[in-house]
Write a protein that holds these residues in place. Structure first.
Motif, short mmCIF file in Angstrom:
data_model
loop_
_atom_site.label_atom_id
_atom_site.label_comp_id
_atom_site.label_asym_id
_atom_site.label_seq_id
_atom_site.Cartn_x
_atom_site.Cartn_y
_atom_site.Cartn_z
N ASN A 465 0.82 -1.21 0.00
CA ASN A 465 0.00 0.00 0.00
C ASN A 465 0.86 1.26 0.00
OD1 ASN A 465 -2.41 -1.45 0.06
ND2 ASN A 465 -2.43 -1.55 2.30
N GLY A 466 0.35 2.29 -0.66
CA GLY A 466 1.04 3.57 -0.70
C GLY A 466 2.22 3.60 -1.65
N ARG A 467 2.32 2.61 -2.54
CA ARG A 467 3.46 2.54 -3.44
C ARG A 467 3.00 2.66 -4.90
NH1 ARG A 467 6.81 -2.42 -0.61
NH2 ARG A 467 8.41 -1.86 -2.15
N ASN A 468 3.91 3.14 -5.74
CA ASN A 468 3.63 3.36 -7.15
C ASN A 468 4.46 2.41 -8.01
OD1 ASN A 468 1.95 5.54 -6.46
ND2 ASN A 468 3.69 6.95 -6.46
N TYR A 469 3.84 1.90 -9.07
CA TYR A 469 4.49 0.90 -9.92
C TYR A 469 4.32 1.25 -11.40
CZ TYR A 469 4.66 -2.07 -5.77
OH TYR A 469 4.92 -2.58 -4.52
N ASN A 470 5.33 0.88 -12.17
CA ASN A 470 5.19 0.81 -13.63
C ASN A 470 4.75 -0.61 -13.98
OD1 ASN A 470 6.18 3.47 -14.26
ND2 ASN A 470 8.25 2.72 -13.76
N ILE A 471 3.84 -0.73 -14.95
CA ILE A 471 3.35 -2.06 -15.31
C ILE A 471 3.40 -2.25 -16.82
CG2 ILE A 471 1.86 -2.10 -13.28
CD1 ILE A 471 0.00 -2.26 -16.43
N GLU A 488 -2.81 -8.40 -27.20
CA GLU A 488 -2.90 -7.10 -26.53
C GLU A 488 -1.67 -6.90 -25.67
OE1 GLU A 488 -6.74 -5.86 -24.95
OE2 GLU A 488 -5.73 -5.22 -23.11
N THR A 489 -1.08 -5.72 -25.78
CA THR A 489 0.06 -5.39 -24.94
C THR A 489 -0.12 -3.97 -24.42
OG1 THR A 489 2.47 -5.16 -24.86
CG2 THR A 489 1.41 -4.70 -26.96
N GLY A 490 0.10 -3.80 -23.11
CA GLY A 490 -0.17 -2.50 -22.49
C GLY A 490 0.94 -2.04 -21.58
N LEU A 491 0.96 -0.74 -21.36
CA LEU A 491 1.88 -0.08 -20.45
C LEU A 491 1.08 0.85 -19.55
CD1 LEU A 491 4.62 0.99 -23.02
CD2 LEU A 491 5.01 -0.59 -21.12
N GLY A 492 1.56 1.06 -18.33
CA GLY A 492 0.84 1.99 -17.47
C GLY A 492 1.48 2.13 -16.11
N GLN A 493 0.71 2.74 -15.21
CA GLN A 493 1.16 2.98 -13.84
C GLN A 493 0.07 2.54 -12.87
OE1 GLN A 493 1.21 6.00 -16.06
NE2 GLN A 493 3.07 4.97 -16.79
N TRP A 494 0.51 2.03 -11.74
CA TRP A 494 -0.38 1.67 -10.64
C TRP A 494 -0.05 2.53 -9.42
CZ3 TRP A 494 -0.30 -4.42 -9.97
CH2 TRP A 494 -1.04 -5.01 -11.01
N SER A 504 -3.60 3.75 -14.66
CA SER A 504 -3.73 4.44 -15.94
C SER A 504 -2.94 3.63 -16.95
CB SER A 504 -3.19 5.86 -15.84
OG SER A 504 -3.16 6.47 -17.11
N GLN A 505 -3.62 3.07 -17.95
CA GLN A 505 -2.97 2.22 -18.94
C GLN A 505 -3.26 2.71 -20.35
OE1 GLN A 505 -3.86 -1.95 -18.86
NE2 GLN A 505 -3.85 -2.08 -16.63
N THR A 506 -2.31 2.50 -21.23
CA THR A 506 -2.55 2.57 -22.67
C THR A 506 -2.18 1.22 -23.26
OG1 THR A 506 -0.32 3.40 -23.14
CG2 THR A 506 -2.05 5.04 -22.75
N GLY A 524 -6.05 2.10 -27.29
CA GLY A 524 -6.72 1.57 -26.10
C GLY A 524 -6.27 2.26 -24.82
N THR A 525 -7.23 2.49 -23.91
CA THR A 525 -6.92 3.04 -22.58
C THR A 525 -7.71 2.27 -21.53
OG1 THR A 525 -8.68 4.71 -22.71
CG2 THR A 525 -6.47 5.35 -23.49
N ARG A 526 -7.19 2.27 -20.31
CA ARG A 526 -7.87 1.59 -19.21
C ARG A 526 -7.59 2.37 -17.93
NH1 ARG A 526 -6.07 -3.09 -20.18
NH2 ARG A 526 -7.90 -3.92 -21.26
N THR A 527 -8.65 2.76 -17.21
CA THR A 527 -8.49 3.54 -15.98
C THR A 527 -9.30 2.97 -14.82
OG1 THR A 527 -10.29 5.03 -16.65
CG2 THR A 527 -8.03 5.69 -17.23
#
Length: 723
Positions: A465-471, A488-494, A504-506, A524-527
């Motif tokens: 909890n309270g941490r940020n990730y690249n995905i 499908e291949t995506g990049l984003g942040q958690w 937030s993903q594209t 494509g986007t995913r939120t």
């Protein structure tokens, strides 16, 4: 088929119990008499928990080997048929001699010979079985002469095109100095046990585990040309020959005596299927994802979790790192027939299978690379049914990244690798208590990404909890609808807050329509939020949180339920997570999350690049496995990509699937951009590698994207720092 390294490890255990001289015990392990009588032909004896090569080592005394000569059927049509379309014959003559890099005959070692009751030549090495590559066994049948290394872990020494290829394509590539260094290692010339001397017995044995059929009517030269053209086989032999040059200083060990890992496993396969009569010769995509397996019997219920174990021994100056894995997996497939007819074969159509190997020694190089030749076990599904299937898997060369341990009592927190293993699905027929091989049901070409994360008992998912990730993720979807194949291949942040994943993903989708056309959507986007929770494991003694995780859309799944998105794991410190996507909205695949970092991206260094790309063109499917390619960081703004790949292609209209071809393409100059929080991009024309690096600056996780003519390629690659 026998594993010398496994015997070595058992011997090491005996040493710690005080059984005398370490060297005597090690040498003694390889000279134990074999009490099993009778020959075995692998055509008649398919078994799980073993490799494809069977042994005919019954009735041998200490230091004896049996010679089995196998020739293509273009050389003899009267010998006993065996696997790989070879025939067993009795040679006209057999000789044994020392050799060098010029493959000259340099005299005979101390031996005696006899013939057993079945006509096989038995050779006794009176001063002990050879371990190095300088002793050759040569067999002649008619006008065909073939050789094998005497240093074979299996005391049934096969002399055939595979052993001849090994002799021809390794020894002559060494300089005299390198060859002498190898012999010094075999002789422990520096007064310290050199474990790499056992590479030769492993290599000489494992070439016979490759399921490569020699064509009917072929002679020896035809067979050798075929093996040279098989990129996976030639690449394996070359890599193992390079591995053998490492000396005893490379034989490190993990810091902990034993370390257990949660495995996240993705296998992407391109096959040719012969299983269904109406679809014979069609191409087939497949995806394999790790699963938990539930075993039930009269004694109760047990759980098998995808896992890797590293074990370290350090006794009498012997430094050994052993590894073994066991990964249950599910499989889904999409058959693509000429005329653009598509047929989905979901996980319900295949019995759960296993991807596993026995314990075997490896070299830990400078605490960052784990190197080994690995042989995977056969498996069997459908026992007791009308369709019993045997699954074979070819050996591979392991070049895995290991992180630096945090202290002297803890193992590396991650072991990351990518490798290629072709194989077959074979129809089996019960004959008494044995299973006899019938026809081939599938030729399979498999690219694997394997992420193993250290288990920690008492793991608390609230530490995330309270941490940020690249995905980053790669997933495939198969369907009977308008778009049978989607990648499908995506990049984003958690951002993780009390188990809720704000994201937030594209993402990009490459898909094939049911008329065969290929389209790409980069928009494509995913939120939407997801839910992350701990997944308790049922161990033999108790239920425990060991770092396994559930990823759901809304409500957290129970410990023994299937989550909405997938099951994964975390390192003990939470800096890296990985998940197997399973029937998720994205499909089946792999998702990786690394904690964001303020550290700048590496500005120098070489990185081993491994991974997979899937290619779709109007009449072609292509699997591209990056086989220990190289990414060189030249500066903070430039890099060089040196592609090395194994490629299989499916021609839809011709209904052909090519065997793996080795491609070593010219270097590509890349523009290297840092975009903040650990995110990076490498680009050159249509080629783009985009993703992120870890705070330790020794790992990149990247989406692969390019267009070549009418072919769209997309994939996932991992680049890890070399010493």
């Amino acid at each position: 088929m026998r594993f010398t390294f496994g015997i070595l490890l058992c011997s090491t255990l005996l040493l710690t119990a005080g059984c005398g001289s370490g060297e005597d015990a090690l040498e003694g392990a390889s000279t134990q008499p074999n009490d099993f009588a009778g020959s075995k032909n692998p055509v008649d004896d398919f078994s799980s928990g073993s490799t494809g090569d069977s042994t005919n080592a019954g009735g041998l005394e200490t230091n004896e080997v049996r010679i089995t000569m196998e020739v293509p059927d273009g050389v003899s049509s009267t010998g006993e048929p065996t696997r790989r379309n070879l025939r067993i014959v009795q040679p006209d003559r057999v000789s044994v001699y020392y050799t060098n890099t010029a493959l000259q005959t340099l005299g005979e070692p101390p031996i005696s010979t006899r013939t057993d009751s079945e006509g096989f030549t038995i050779i006794e090495f009176t001063e002990g079985l050879p371990l190095g590559p300088d002793v050759i066994i040569e067999a002649v049948y008619g006008n065909t002469r073939m050789r094998a290394l005497a240093a074979d872990a299996d005391r049934d020494v096969k002399v055939n095109p595979f052993s001849e290829y090994l002799v021809r394509n390794t020894l002559s590539n060494y300089t005299p100095g390198e060859f002498q260094a190898i012999l010094d290692c075999v002789a422990d010339a520096n007064g310290e046990l050199c474990l790499n001397k056992y590479v030769w017995s492993t290599l000489a044995d494992q070439v016979h585990d490759f399921e490569i059929d020699i064509p009917s009517g072929a002679d020896l030269q035809d067979a050798l040309a075929l093996l040279a053209a098989r990129g996976d086989f030639a690449r394996y032999v070359s890599a193992m020959a390079d591995y053998a040059v490492l000396d005893e200083s490379s034989s490190g060990k993990i810091s902990a005596s034993s370390a257990d890992y949660n495995s996240v496993f993705l296998g992407i396969e391109l096959d040719q299927t012969f299983l269904e009569p109406s679809l014979v010769d069609s191409g087939q995509w497949g995806v394999r994802t790790a699963q938990e397996e539930v075993l039930e019997d009269a004694n109760g219920t047990g759980y098998v979790y995808p896992a890797l174990t590293l074990t370290s021994f350090d006794a009498f100056n012997i430094r050994v790192t052993s590894l073994a894995n066991d990964i249950p997996y599910d499989r889904e497939a999409l058959i693509h027939q000429d005329g653009n007819n598509f047929f989905v074969r979901g996980s319900e159509d295949w019995e759960r299978n296993t991807h596993s190997s026995s314990p075997g020694a490896a070299t830990l190089l400078e605490d960052t690379r784990l190197l080994a030749g690995r042989a995977l076990f056969q498996s069997i599904t459908g026992r007791g049914s009308s369709k019993i299937i045997g699954w074979t898997r070819n050996p591979y060369y392991l070049n895995a990244f290991t992180s630096l341990p945090v202290d002297e009592t803890t193992g590396p927190d991650r072991v990351i690798s990518g490798y290629f293993s072709a194989g077959k699905a074979i129809e089996l027929e019960a004959e008494g208590d044995q299973l006899r091989r019938l026809g081939t049901l599938e030729d399979q070409y498999l690219s694997v990404l394997e992420i193993n994360l250290l288990r920690k008992e008492g793991f608390d998912s609230s530490s995330l909890n309270g941490r940020n990730y690249n995905i980053l993720y790669l997933a495939t979807r198969f369907s009977d609808g308008a778009s049978p194949m989607a990648i499908e291949t995506g990049l984003g942040q958690w951002q993780i807050d009390s188990g809720t994943v704000n994201q937030s993903q594209t993402f990009t989708t490459v898909q094939r329509g049911n008329a065969g056309g290929v389209a790409t959507d980069n928009t494509g986007t995913r939120t939407d939020d997801w839910t992350l929770s701990s997944r308790t494991s049922r161990l033999s003694t108790k239920d425990e949180d060991i770092g396994r995780l559930n990823l759901d859309i809304t409500t957290a799944s129970g410990d023994f339920e299937q989550p909405d998105i997938g099951i994964g794991a975390s390192t003990p410190d939470g800096t890296l997570m990985a998940f197997n996507l399973d029937d998720s909205p994205m499909g089946d695949g792999l998702l990786i999350a690394a904690e964001q970092t303020v550290a700048s991206a590496p500005s120098t260094g070489q990185f081993r690049l491994q991974g997979v790309a899937l290619g779709l063109a109007p009449d072609t499917n292509r699997l591209r496995h990056f086989d220990n390619a190289l990414l060189t960081i030249d500066s903070s703004t430039t890099a060089t990509f040196s592609p090395i790949s194994l490629t299989s292609s499916h021609s839809v209209s011709n209904e052909t699937v090519t065997t793996p071809e080795l491609h070593e393409d010219p270097d590509i100059a890349l523009t290297y951009t840092q975009t903040g929080d650990g995110r990076v991009r490498f680009s050159a024309g249509n080629l783009e590698l985009e993703g992120f690096h870890t705070g330790s600056q020794d790992q990149f996780f990247l989406r692969f994207r390019t267009t070549e003519a009418s072919e769209e390629q997309v994939g996932l690659v991992i680049a890890t720092r070399l010493p």
